[in-house]
Design a protein around this motif. Structure first.
Motif, PDB file in Angstrom:
ATOM      1  N   ARG A  82     -12.369 128.301 -78.878  1.00  0.00           N
ATOM      2  CA  ARG A  82     -10.926 128.346 -78.754  1.00  0.00           C
ATOM      3  C   ARG A  82     -10.084 127.601 -79.480  1.00  0.00           C
ATOM      4  NH1 ARG A  82     -11.434 134.673 -78.045  1.00  0.00           N
ATOM      5  NH2 ARG A  82     -12.272 134.662 -76.131  1.00  0.00           N
ATOM      6  N   ARG A  86      -9.380 124.803 -79.476  1.00  0.00           N
ATOM      7  CA  ARG A  86      -9.765 123.258 -80.353  1.00  0.00           C
ATOM      8  C   ARG A  86     -10.048 124.306 -82.347  1.00  0.00           C
ATOM      9  NH1 ARG A  86     -12.959 118.690 -79.748  1.00  0.00           N
ATOM     10  NH2 ARG A  86     -14.213 119.505 -78.137  1.00  0.00           N
ATOM     11  N   GLN A  87     -10.389 125.434 -81.919  1.00  0.00           N
ATOM     12  CA  GLN A  87     -10.171 126.204 -83.926  1.00  0.00           C
ATOM     13  C   GLN A  87      -8.592 126.381 -84.236  1.00  0.00           C
ATOM     14  OE1 GLN A  87     -13.241 129.515 -83.836  1.00  0.00           O
ATOM     15  NE2 GLN A  87     -14.024 128.095 -82.449  1.00  0.00           N
ATOM     16  N   ARG A  88      -7.718 127.378 -82.376  1.00  0.00           N
ATOM     17  CA  ARG A  88      -6.330 127.658 -83.180  1.00  0.00           C
ATOM     18  C   ARG A  88      -5.288 126.321 -82.969  1.00  0.00           C
ATOM     19  NH1 ARG A  88      -8.170 131.465 -84.308  1.00  0.00           N
ATOM     20  NH2 ARG A  88      -8.974 133.180 -83.387  1.00  0.00           N
ATOM     21  N   GLU A 134      -6.498 133.849 -75.777  1.00  0.00           N
ATOM     22  CA  GLU A 134      -6.369 132.968 -75.902  1.00  0.00           C
ATOM     23  C   GLU A 134      -4.622 132.530 -75.822  1.00  0.00           C
ATOM     24  OE1 GLU A 134      -8.220 133.263 -80.559  1.00  0.00           O
ATOM     25  OE2 GLU A 134      -6.206 134.221 -80.355  1.00  0.00           O
ATOM     26  N   GLN A 178      -2.493 125.931 -85.294  1.00  0.00           N
ATOM     27  CA  GLN A 178      -1.811 127.296 -85.227  1.00  0.00           C
ATOM     28  C   GLN A 178      -0.089 127.397 -84.209  1.00  0.00           C
ATOM     29  OE1 GLN A 178      -5.754 130.103 -85.717  1.00  0.00           O
ATOM     30  NE2 GLN A 178      -4.125 131.531 -85.067  1.00  0.00           N
TER      31      GLN A 178
END
Ligand SMILES: Nc1ncnc2c1ncn2[C@@H]1O[C@H](COP(=O)(O)OP(=O)(O)O)[C@@H](O)[C@H]1O
Ligand SMILES: [Mg+2]
Lengths: 290, 237
Positions: free
Chosen positions: B125, B127-129, B141, B132
């Motif tokens: 997760r 990597r997706q964030r 997270e 951000q």
């Protein structure tokens, strides 16, 4: 060179100076939550160093670089020697030491370099106005130098590991220590950078306002107004605020209050921001979930 | 063989208040030691003492070297990574910047990039964030980010302060499953502070029970888990 377009262009040129000093103020504010009232006097002292070097025969740009480097070191030393022992001291103690520093440096400048008003050279073309009479060579050149400095500072903080560490130390010193960042040194580096930026501002403004021990007093007030206007905790906002104050000052001085009363505009901005929008126009709003 | 971390007669406090009254404990190389106890027992303070964040007395030995008296940043540089109480997220910075800060003291660039991949393997997760702002992450997270930041330091010792705190049971399961992998794959010793005793005792091989700044029970985690009376009087399950 009297019309509105010229006032705006001239405003951008002085605004760049305010923006630089505002950035110097904000850098230290972010890390320490104190405003270094002596920032202007430190810049004036640096400008005297530059003049001395130039008069000693050094080429302008060599003197410029040496002055910026020396100012950086002075900033680091001031933090390490004067501020570091005061780390946990109350706010009033800090205000005291900043005002003390202001007076000491100002008197030191006068004592070493005497109190007479001095002309300061510009490396830029002082001949005919450029861009269709809109702007003088010095205005154009000093704006370019200021923008270059602001860009370099931005790139440093955004794209280098040391810049990231300095931001981390300012935002969250406890976590910064836990990843091995030497927070005390980051603070000292911040002081060094602020002093270096101030030195550039002093050197760029001196040909316009002439050099004397209190040269930066009014400029610091405008810069502080700019920093507050943009958000004292937001470097980009402070820079924008500095430019805005420069433009407001020039237009206001020309059409509104006259040159003699221009400084009151800075005061008016400071009071207005504190009253109506204490976080400034671009004050940071941090999103955080827990 | 000497332990990775060894505290002897460790005292600590805030201002004039003493909180720890002479603790002796150890973490073995690649071992997991759990520190249990009620709220206010002094668990967080113990981790802070190891990291040099509070005034301490007694001795703390890490890999044969004295840690007590060193500054927090120097302790981190010797290979002690601390996932603090509250997670210590740099809220204003991005997930990427938070992770880069974990590796701040390292100069082995290629290895750091490999460690980024390894950490993404544990916590996809992140990597997706990646781009951000870290303050926008959920609690789970942020805990993953805190553990990642600590791992990127390439520590020999990991201090974990209540990694399950405030998280949904499923997320807690996920994080503890990953921590088992980390323990096997990273060769790191772990000092784990938990209020969730059953979770911690399943994970740890040694445990200490802390009550108002003193160790009242210690021993192999398996023994403590079996001991009815200890469980009833101290752990409440
Ligand atoms: N920053 C602090 N300043 C003063 N006292 C503190 C501070 N942090 C914790 N304490 C006190 O130290 C004791 C132990 O706290 P702590 O180590 O946080 O316990 P735990 O993590 O086991 O819940 C408590 O009595 C608490 O009130
Ligand atoms: Mg705690």
């Amino acid at each position: 060179m009297e019309g509105l377009p010229h006032q705006i262009v001239a405003g951008i040129a002085t605004g760049g100076i305010y923006a630089s000093v505002a950035l110097a103020l904000v850098m230290i504010y972010q890390a320490t939550h104190h405003v270094n009232f002596a920032q202007g006097e430190m810049a004036t002292f640096s400008t005297y160093i530059a003049l001395t070097l130039i008069q000693a025969g050094l080429p302008y740009w060599v003197a410029f670089v040496v002055t910026v480097a020396v100012s950086f070191v002075i900033g680091v030393v001031v933090e390490r020697v004067l501020l570091r022992p005061m780390h946990d001291a109350p706010v009033l103690a800090h205000v005291g030491i900043f005002i003390g520093l202001l007076l000491v440096i100002s008197n030191l400048s006068g004592w070493i370099f005497d109190y007479t008003v001095k002309a300061f050279p510009t490396p830029f073309d002082t001949g005919a106005p450029m861009l269709g009479g809109l702007v003088s060579g010095h205005e154009l050149g000093s704006t370019a130098v200021t923008l270059a400095v602001l860009t370099l500072v931005y790139l440093f903080f955004r794209h280098t590991s040391l810049g990231l560490a300095m931001r981390a130390a300012a935002y969250n010193p406890v976590s910064a220590r836990l990843v091995g960042i030497r927070v005390g040194w980051m603070l000292a580096l911040g002081w060094g950078l602020a002093a270096a930026i101030g030195a550039v501002a002093g050197i760029m403004v001196a040909p316009v306002v002439f050099l004397e021990p209190n040269m930066m007093l009014g400029i610091l007030l405008y810069a502080f107004a700019g920093a507050l206007l943009g958000g004292i905790d937001n470097p980009a906002g402070a820079v924008a605020g500095g430019f805005a104050v420069g433009i407001i000052e020039n237009i206001g001085g020309a059409y509104l209050v006259g040159t003699e009363l221009k400084l009151t505009l800075a005061l008016a901005i400071i009071i207005a921001v504190l009253l109506f929008k204490p976080s400034g126009l671009f004050g940071r709003v941090v999103v955080s979930r827990v | 063989m000497a332990a990775l971390l060894e505290a002897e007669g460790l005292t600590a406090g805030y201002g004039a208040t003493a909180v720890l009254h002479g603790l002796d404990f150890a973490v073995e190389e690649r071992g997991v030691t759990a520190l249990l106890g009620a709220n206010g027992a002094g668990k967080t303070t113990t981790l802070r003492a190891v990291s040099g964040m509070v005034r301490t007395g007694g001795s703390i030995r890490f890999a044969g070297e004295r840690l007590d008296g060193l500054a927090t940043e120097e302790i981190a540089r010797r290979g002690v990574a601390h996932v603090p109480d509250g997670r210590g997220t740099f809220m204003e910075l991005t997930v990427e910047e938070n992770m880069r800060l974990g590796a701040y003291t390292r100069s082995d660039r290629a290895e750091v990039e490999a460690d980024f991949e390894r950490v993404f393997g544990y916590f996809p997760r992140l990597r997706q964030r990646f781009r951000q702002q870290a303050g926008t992450l959920s609690g789970g997270e942020q805990q993953m980010l805190a553990i990642s930041r600590a791992l990127l330091l390439r520590p020999r010792l990991l201090l974990l302060d209540e990694p399950s705190f405030g998280l949904a049971p499923l997320v807690v399961q996920e994080i503890f499953a990953i921590m088992r992998r980390i323990r096997e794959e990273q060769g790191v010793g772990i000092l784990l502070v938990e209020q969730n005793a059953s979770l911690a005792l399943d994970f740890a091989d040694r445990a200490y029970l802390l009550e108002t700044g003193r160790i009242v029970v210690s021993g192999p985690a398996a023994d403590i888990r079996q001991d009815e009376s200890v469980r009833r009087s101290y752990l409440g399950y």
